[in-house]
Design a protein around this motif. Structure first.
Motif, PDB file in Angstrom:
ATOM      1  N   LEU A 190      -6.192  -4.776 -12.233  1.00 22.25           N
ATOM      2  CA  LEU A 190      -7.582  -4.700 -12.708  1.00 22.25           C
ATOM      3  C   LEU A 190      -8.405  -5.929 -12.366  1.00 22.25           C
ATOM      4  CD1 LEU A 190      -7.559  -3.065 -16.243  1.00 22.25           C
ATOM      5  CD2 LEU A 190      -8.468  -2.153 -14.101  1.00 22.25           C
ATOM      6  N   TRP A 191      -7.827  -7.120 -12.526  1.00 25.81           N
ATOM      7  CA  TRP A 191      -8.631  -8.317 -12.348  1.00 25.81           C
ATOM      8  C   TRP A 191      -8.934  -8.613 -10.884  1.00 25.81           C
ATOM      9  CZ3 TRP A 191      -4.605 -10.974 -10.232  1.00 25.81           C
ATOM     10  CH2 TRP A 191      -3.337 -10.784 -10.782  1.00 25.81           C
ATOM     11  N   ASP A 192      -8.486  -7.754  -9.967  1.00 30.32           N
ATOM     12  CA  ASP A 192      -8.891  -7.838  -8.560  1.00 30.32           C
ATOM     13  C   ASP A 192     -10.176  -7.050  -8.308  1.00 30.32           C
ATOM     14  OD1 ASP A 192      -7.394  -9.540  -7.030  1.00 30.32           O
ATOM     15  OD2 ASP A 192      -5.897  -8.061  -6.461  1.00 30.32           O
ATOM     16  N   ARG A 193     -10.725  -6.445  -9.339  1.00 34.38           N
ATOM     17  CA  ARG A 193     -11.907  -5.574  -9.209  1.00 34.38           C
ATOM     18  C   ARG A 193     -11.644  -4.496  -8.166  1.00 34.38           C
ATOM     19  NH1 ARG A 193     -17.067  -4.890 -10.773  1.00 34.38           N
ATOM     20  NH2 ARG A 193     -18.595  -4.241  -9.236  1.00 34.38           N
ATOM     21  N   VAL A 194     -10.779  -3.572  -8.518  1.00 34.72           N
ATOM     22  CA  VAL A 194     -10.288  -2.543  -7.601  1.00 34.72           C
ATOM     23  C   VAL A 194     -11.325  -1.447  -7.391  1.00 34.72           C
ATOM     24  CG1 VAL A 194      -8.512  -0.776  -7.271  1.00 34.72           C
ATOM     25  CG2 VAL A 194      -7.906  -3.002  -8.251  1.00 34.72           C
ATOM     26  N   THR A 195     -11.569  -1.136  -6.123  1.00 29.38           N
ATOM     27  CA  THR A 195     -12.437  -0.027  -5.759  1.00 29.38           C
ATOM     28  C   THR A 195     -11.589   1.036  -5.067  1.00 29.38           C
ATOM     29  OG1 THR A 195     -14.359  -1.456  -5.471  1.00 29.38           O
ATOM     30  CG2 THR A 195     -14.443   0.691  -4.397  1.00 29.38           C
ATOM     31  N   LEU A 196     -11.728   2.286  -5.506  1.00 28.22           N
ATOM     32  CA  LEU A 196     -11.028   3.405  -4.891  1.00 28.22           C
ATOM     33  C   LEU A 196     -12.033   4.253  -4.125  1.00 28.22           C
ATOM     34  CD1 LEU A 196      -8.789   4.544  -7.886  1.00 28.22           C
ATOM     35  CD2 LEU A 196      -8.189   2.973  -6.025  1.00 28.22           C
ATOM     36  N   THR A 197     -11.670   4.613  -2.897  1.00 24.18           N
ATOM     37  CA  THR A 197     -12.526   5.459  -2.071  1.00 24.18           C
ATOM     38  C   THR A 197     -11.744   6.699  -1.662  1.00 24.18           C
ATOM     39  OG1 THR A 197     -13.688   3.523  -1.198  1.00 24.18           O
ATOM     40  CG2 THR A 197     -13.948   5.581   0.010  1.00 24.18           C
ATOM     41  N   CYS A 198     -12.338   7.864  -1.903  1.00 25.10           N
ATOM     42  CA  CYS A 198     -11.698   9.131  -1.559  1.00 25.10           C
ATOM     43  C   CYS A 198     -12.217   9.579  -0.197  1.00 25.10           C
ATOM     44  CB  CYS A 198     -12.020  10.174  -2.628  1.00 25.10           C
ATOM     45  SG  CYS A 198     -10.993  11.649  -2.521  1.00 25.10           S
ATOM     46  N   SER A 239      -6.595   0.417 -16.604  1.00 27.18           N
ATOM     47  CA  SER A 239      -5.334   0.661 -15.919  1.00 27.18           C
ATOM     48  C   SER A 239      -4.975   2.139 -16.017  1.00 27.18           C
ATOM     49  CB  SER A 239      -4.229  -0.198 -16.524  1.00 27.18           C
ATOM     50  OG  SER A 239      -4.063   0.098 -17.887  1.00 27.18           O
ATOM     51  N   GLY A 240      -4.152   2.592 -15.081  1.00 27.99           N
ATOM     52  CA  GLY A 240      -3.728   3.984 -15.071  1.00 27.99           C
ATOM     53  C   GLY A 240      -3.361   4.433 -13.677  1.00 27.99           C
ATOM     54  N   THR A 241      -3.039   5.714 -13.550  1.00 28.01           N
ATOM     55  CA  THR A 241      -2.692   6.310 -12.264  1.00 28.01           C
ATOM     56  C   THR A 241      -3.822   7.249 -11.850  1.00 28.01           C
ATOM     57  OG1 THR A 241      -0.334   6.168 -12.756  1.00 28.01           O
ATOM     58  CG2 THR A 241      -0.994   7.681 -11.011  1.00 28.01           C
ATOM     59  N   TYR A 242      -4.376   7.003 -10.672  1.00 34.52           N
ATOM     60  CA  TYR A 242      -5.563   7.719 -10.211  1.00 34.52           C
ATOM     61  C   TYR A 242      -5.252   8.587  -8.995  1.00 34.52           C
ATOM     62  CZ  TYR A 242      -8.107   4.508 -13.235  1.00 34.52           C
ATOM     63  OH  TYR A 242      -8.564   3.813 -14.318  1.00 34.52           O
ATOM     64  N   LYS A 243      -5.927   9.745  -8.942  1.00 32.81           N
ATOM     65  CA  LYS A 243      -5.886  10.627  -7.773  1.00 32.81           C
ATOM     66  C   LYS A 243      -7.295  11.176  -7.570  1.00 32.81           C
ATOM     67  CE  LYS A 243      -1.246  12.477  -8.577  1.00 32.81           C
ATOM     68  NZ  LYS A 243      -0.475  13.705  -8.798  1.00 32.81           N
ATOM     69  N   CYS A 244      -7.561  11.627  -6.353  1.00 33.80           N
ATOM     70  CA  CYS A 244      -8.825  12.323  -6.111  1.00 33.80           C
ATOM     71  C   CYS A 244      -8.533  13.620  -5.389  1.00 33.80           C
ATOM     72  CB  CYS A 244      -9.805  11.457  -5.318  1.00 33.80           C
ATOM     73  SG  CYS A 244      -9.322  11.143  -3.608  1.00 33.80           S
ATOM     74  N   ARG A 276      -1.595   3.603  -8.560  1.00 33.20           N
ATOM     75  CA  ARG A 276      -1.439   3.029  -9.900  1.00 33.20           C
ATOM     76  C   ARG A 276      -2.161   1.693  -9.955  1.00 33.20           C
ATOM     77  NH1 ARG A 276       3.902   1.139 -12.583  1.00 33.20           N
ATOM     78  NH2 ARG A 276       3.262   0.977 -14.743  1.00 33.20           N
ATOM     79  N   VAL A 277      -2.973   1.507 -10.988  1.00 35.00           N
ATOM     80  CA  VAL A 277      -3.686   0.251 -11.201  1.00 35.00           C
ATOM     81  C   VAL A 277      -3.137  -0.372 -12.483  1.00 35.00           C
ATOM     82  CG1 VAL A 277      -5.922  -0.860 -11.515  1.00 35.00           C
ATOM     83  CG2 VAL A 277      -5.734   1.157 -10.049  1.00 35.00           C
ATOM     84  N   LEU A 278      -2.644  -1.606 -12.367  1.00 37.82           N
ATOM     85  CA  LEU A 278      -1.990  -2.275 -13.494  1.00 37.82           C
ATOM     86  C   LEU A 278      -2.921  -3.268 -14.184  1.00 37.82           C
ATOM     87  CD1 LEU A 278       1.427  -3.168 -11.786  1.00 37.82           C
ATOM     88  CD2 LEU A 278       0.819  -1.070 -13.003  1.00 37.82           C
ATOM     89  N   ASP A 279      -2.554  -3.615 -15.420  1.00 34.83           N
ATOM     90  CA  ASP A 279      -3.261  -4.655 -16.160  1.00 34.83           C
ATOM     91  C   ASP A 279      -2.300  -5.797 -16.481  1.00 34.83           C
ATOM     92  OD1 ASP A 279      -5.400  -5.878 -17.363  1.00 34.83           O
ATOM     93  OD2 ASP A 279      -5.180  -4.839 -19.262  1.00 34.83           O
ATOM     94  N   ASP A 280      -1.263  -5.950 -15.631  1.00 32.48           N
ATOM     95  CA  ASP A 280      -0.248  -6.970 -15.872  1.00 32.48           C
ATOM     96  C   ASP A 280      -0.807  -8.364 -15.641  1.00 32.48           C
ATOM     97  OD1 ASP A 280       1.447  -4.900 -16.371  1.00 32.48           O
ATOM     98  OD2 ASP A 280       2.672  -5.145 -14.569  1.00 32.48           O
ATOM     99  N   TRP A 281      -0.229  -9.355 -16.318  1.00 34.10           N
ATOM    100  CA  TRP A 281      -0.710 -10.736 -16.176  1.00 34.10           C
ATOM    101  C   TRP A 281       0.016 -11.482 -15.069  1.00 34.10           C
ATOM    102  CZ3 TRP A 281       2.621 -14.860 -17.001  1.00 34.10           C
ATOM    103  CH2 TRP A 281       3.806 -14.562 -17.639  1.00 34.10           C
ATOM    104  N   LEU A 282       1.148 -10.928 -14.578  1.00 34.49           N
ATOM    105  CA  LEU A 282       1.874 -11.564 -13.481  1.00 34.49           C
ATOM    106  C   LEU A 282       2.362 -10.485 -12.528  1.00 34.49           C
ATOM    107  CD1 LEU A 282       3.187 -14.091 -12.191  1.00 34.49           C
ATOM    108  CD2 LEU A 282       5.186 -13.658 -13.634  1.00 34.49           C
ATOM    109  N   VAL A 283       1.948 -10.544 -11.270  1.00 35.65           N
ATOM    110  CA  VAL A 283       2.368  -9.540 -10.290  1.00 35.65           C
ATOM    111  C   VAL A 283       2.687 -10.208  -8.958  1.00 35.65           C
ATOM    112  CG1 VAL A 283       1.092  -7.584 -11.272  1.00 35.65           C
ATOM    113  CG2 VAL A 283       0.005  -9.046  -9.564  1.00 35.65           C
ATOM    114  N   LEU A 284       3.623  -9.598  -8.233  1.00 33.60           N
ATOM    115  CA  LEU A 284       3.906  -9.978  -6.856  1.00 33.60           C
ATOM    116  C   LEU A 284       3.349  -8.863  -5.994  1.00 33.60           C
ATOM    117  CD1 LEU A 284       5.292 -11.948  -4.887  1.00 33.60           C
ATOM    118  CD2 LEU A 284       7.347 -10.524  -5.078  1.00 33.60           C
ATOM    119  N   GLN A 285       2.355  -9.191  -5.172  1.00 26.50           N
ATOM    120  CA  GLN A 285       1.667  -8.173  -4.376  1.00 26.50           C
ATOM    121  C   GLN A 285       2.065  -8.252  -2.906  1.00 26.50           C
ATOM    122  OE1 GLN A 285      -2.383  -9.362  -5.547  1.00 26.50           O
ATOM    123  NE2 GLN A 285      -2.619  -7.302  -6.383  1.00 26.50           N
TER     124      GLN A 285
END
Length: 109
Positions: free
Chosen positions: A26-34, A65-70, A82-91
């Motif tokens: 979430l804190w990456d300001r995620v944009t989803l495009t279909c 946060s949640g799992t998104y589909k279009c 899947r978009v997470l709200d975790d405080w520590l992630v390895l991307q």
């Protein structure tokens, strides 16, 4: 910054993630495009398996946060993102990776 997960030429609906990192947070300001060759402007969105209130728009900025589909009429439903709200992630980059590729990892906290 995206890579289709289906064979070249396949008529499918693609869900693009920006910035192109997995997992999306979430804190990456995620944009989803279909994207798809189906009917433009008739995109249906799903969050956690339920129809989402957004209708018709091909691009959304995720705030929860949640799992998104279009779904695009004509090419069907996308793969889930899947978009997470975790405080520590390895991307890792959100693209197809092959053995031997040089990969940049991000540890975010």
């Amino acid at each position: 910054g995206w890579c289709p997960l289906s064979p070249a030429g396949a008529q499918t609906t693609q869900l693009l993630v920006e910035p192109p990192w997995t997992p999306a947070v979430l804190w990456d300001r995620v944009t989803l495009t279909c994207r798809g060759s189906g009917t433009a402007g008739a995109t249906a969105w799903y969050k956690d398996g339920e129809r989402w209130w957004l209708e018709g728009r091909d691009q959304v900025t995720v705030t929860k946060s949640g799992t998104y589909k279009c779904d695009r009429p004509g090419t069907g439903r996308s793969h889930p993102v899947r978009v997470l709200d975790d405080w520590l992630v390895l991307q890792v980059p959100a693209r197809a990776l092959l053995e031997g590729d040089t990969v940049t990892l991000r540890c975010r906290r």
